[in-house]
Design a protein around this motif. Structure first.
Motif, PDB file in Angstrom:
ATOM      1  N   ILE A  59      20.085 -32.787 -25.523  1.00 25.43           N
ATOM      2  CA  ILE A  59      20.343 -32.371 -26.903  1.00 25.43           C
ATOM      3  C   ILE A  59      19.707 -31.004 -27.140  1.00 25.43           C
ATOM      4  O   ILE A  59      18.484 -30.876 -27.060  1.00 25.43           O
ATOM      5  CB  ILE A  59      19.787 -33.408 -27.903  1.00 25.43           C
ATOM      6  N   ALA A  60      20.534 -30.013 -27.397  1.00 27.11           N
ATOM      7  CA  ALA A  60      20.024 -28.651 -27.615  1.00 27.11           C
ATOM      8  C   ALA A  60      19.799 -28.449 -29.105  1.00 27.11           C
ATOM      9  O   ALA A  60      20.694 -28.028 -29.838  1.00 27.11           O
ATOM     10  CB  ALA A  60      21.010 -27.629 -27.060  1.00 27.11           C
ATOM     11  N   LEU A  61      18.603 -28.750 -29.564  1.00 31.95           N
ATOM     12  CA  LEU A  61      18.325 -28.764 -31.006  1.00 31.95           C
ATOM     13  C   LEU A  61      18.621 -27.439 -31.710  1.00 31.95           C
ATOM     14  O   LEU A  61      19.265 -27.442 -32.763  1.00 31.95           O
ATOM     15  CB  LEU A  61      16.882 -29.199 -31.243  1.00 31.95           C
ATOM     16  N   PRO A  62      18.147 -26.294 -31.189  1.00 37.86           N
ATOM     17  CA  PRO A  62      18.434 -25.043 -31.918  1.00 37.86           C
ATOM     18  C   PRO A  62      19.934 -24.797 -32.063  1.00 37.86           C
ATOM     19  O   PRO A  62      20.397 -24.333 -33.100  1.00 37.86           O
ATOM     20  CB  PRO A  62      17.766 -23.979 -31.039  1.00 37.86           C
ATOM     21  N   LEU A 113      10.517 -25.305 -30.138  1.00 37.05           N
ATOM     22  CA  LEU A 113      11.773 -25.882 -29.650  1.00 37.05           C
ATOM     23  C   LEU A 113      12.452 -24.864 -28.754  1.00 37.05           C
ATOM     24  O   LEU A 113      12.677 -23.738 -29.165  1.00 37.05           O
ATOM     25  CB  LEU A 113      12.716 -26.169 -30.820  1.00 37.05           C
ATOM     26  N   LEU A 114      12.804 -25.254 -27.547  1.00 43.46           N
ATOM     27  CA  LEU A 114      13.547 -24.327 -26.691  1.00 43.46           C
ATOM     28  C   LEU A 114      15.038 -24.646 -26.654  1.00 43.46           C
ATOM     29  O   LEU A 114      15.861 -23.762 -26.516  1.00 43.46           O
ATOM     30  CB  LEU A 114      12.974 -24.325 -25.278  1.00 43.46           C
ATOM     31  N   GLY A 115      15.381 -25.935 -26.715  1.00 40.72           N
ATOM     32  CA  GLY A 115      16.808 -26.286 -26.745  1.00 40.72           C
ATOM     33  C   GLY A 115      17.427 -26.370 -25.365  1.00 40.72           C
ATOM     34  O   GLY A 115      18.193 -27.261 -25.072  1.00 40.72           O
ATOM     35  N   LYS A 116      17.108 -25.391 -24.510  1.00 42.13           N
ATOM     36  CA  LYS A 116      17.505 -25.522 -23.108  1.00 42.13           C
ATOM     37  C   LYS A 116      16.500 -24.805 -22.225  1.00 42.13           C
ATOM     38  O   LYS A 116      15.649 -24.056 -22.708  1.00 42.13           O
ATOM     39  CB  LYS A 116      18.922 -25.026 -22.859  1.00 42.13           C
ATOM     40  N   ASP A 124      10.577 -30.265 -27.115  1.00 40.88           N
ATOM     41  CA  ASP A 124      11.726 -30.942 -26.523  1.00 40.88           C
ATOM     42  C   ASP A 124      11.633 -31.020 -24.998  1.00 40.88           C
ATOM     43  O   ASP A 124      12.635 -31.257 -24.318  1.00 40.88           O
ATOM     44  CB  ASP A 124      13.067 -30.339 -26.990  1.00 40.88           C
ATOM     45  N   PHE A 131      10.612 -28.894 -22.462  1.00 39.31           N
ATOM     46  CA  PHE A 131      10.877 -27.837 -21.493  1.00 39.31           C
ATOM     47  C   PHE A 131       9.596 -27.098 -21.099  1.00 39.31           C
ATOM     48  O   PHE A 131       8.744 -26.829 -21.949  1.00 39.31           O
ATOM     49  CB  PHE A 131      11.878 -26.826 -22.049  1.00 39.31           C
TER      50      PHE A 131
END
Lengths: 214, 214
Positions: free
Chosen positions: A188-191, B177-180, B14, B16
């Motif tokens: 899940i890519a929150l941003p 938050l990095l997201g990926k 998240d 990472f």
């Protein structure tokens, strides 16, 4: 419009929101109780159990925030029962005894229909088989202008996150290792989904973070 | 025997340990700098940059602990360069200038051989193509009774964790938050590999956790 809010959702150091192998003795899965040590001793949590005492402070403030202006709840079926599949034990009315701590309508997402159950103290369990959007619509109508709180579990949170329906999410990252269980954020890519981390603070027990969808 | 230690490895909310798309301008991947805000202003980090000032306290104590009794380092090739594949630019000698902050032998794991590079101040980069066990053996021999520090990146940490070779690991969970990017723990069952969380404390900037293999 009523917002959809998540509060007090605890995340282990290794990213799990619940332990594996939930059963009657382990409502949060094996090892899952360690996720909630930060809130057990708070004054607000103790009051929800009908007890006096408990500690005030930041942890307590976060528990209390989760109860403010909530007109309905949504929870996944596994939050309601350890049973899977068709309803066999109609006597099961949740983990919380005759007077559950909700005191508002609670919409339980399930694949198996069941009549609503009215409990003492204002909690009414409605069983919704039409999916997450229908549950949110029903909860918003019932909430009478207040917000809707999404309780969990992990699978339901992931569905609502991916559908970009959660407006605000308070997470408590705790210093516990689970090793296995249900991973909250994998994939899940929150941003990208519009979530930003807008607030954080730490206590000896947890790192509290508030995400909002902007 | 010399222990293999990880210090100051930061983990986003998240999960990472580095952002995606590392390049010359983004040695920690896109967004990866946010992982290290907790340490930039510490006195120890500022001293490593040759600067005065910086803050003392818990964050600083953790940075300082990571430098104690270290006789050699192991890092992955991507920690040394943004280049991939065969070595094309032999002038590249790392991100750190003529006098890197290691001051001991540094074993760089790579698939592509290259002669060792001796830098000012005692840092010597050795390029190891024989895998993680060989690199650890060489580093232990070079460390002359001191411990070996494993610097990263994520892929190398995962390999050493799964091989149960890391003795101690300090993580800093940060409210970013990095997201990926590169996920540190997905698929790794730490308790099953013998790791336990033995120490934790929080600061306004991070939740510090120390894992040990027992």
């Amino acid at each position: 419009m009523a917002r959809l809010r998540v509060h007090g959702f605890a995340l282990s150091l290794d990213g799990f929101g619940a332990g594996p192998a939930q059963n009657l003795d382990h409502p949060l899965g094996l090892g899952g109780m360690a996720l909630h040590n930060w809130q057990f001793n708070t004054r607000t949590f103790q009051r929800m159990l009908g007890l006096k005492g408990g500690e005030t402070g930041i942890d307590d403030d976060f528990v209390a925030r989760g109860l403010e202006n909530i007109g309905a709840w949504i929870i996944g079926r596994n939050m309601f029962t350890p049973e899977r599949g068709p309803w066999l034990d109609e006597n099961w009315k949740g983990w919380w005894g005759d007077n559950p701590p909700y005191h508002v309508p609670v919409f339980v997402l399930t694949h198996h229909p069941r009549p609503a159950i009215e409990m003492e103290g204002g909690s009414v369990f409605h069983f919704v088989t039409e999916g997450i959007h229908a549950a949110l619509d029903m909860a918003r109508q019932s909430a009478q202008g207040k917000d809707v709180r999404l309780g969990g579990g992990v699978s339901l949170l992931r569905q609502y996150l991916e559908a970009q329906l959660i407006d605000e999410m308070h997470l408590a990252v705790v210093p516990a290792l689970l090793g296995k269980g249900e991973h909250l954020f994998t994939g899940i890519a929150l941003p990208k989904l519009g979530y930003q981390q807008l607030e954080h603070c730490t206590t000896p027990n947890a790192m509290h973070v508030v995400l909002k969808r902007l």
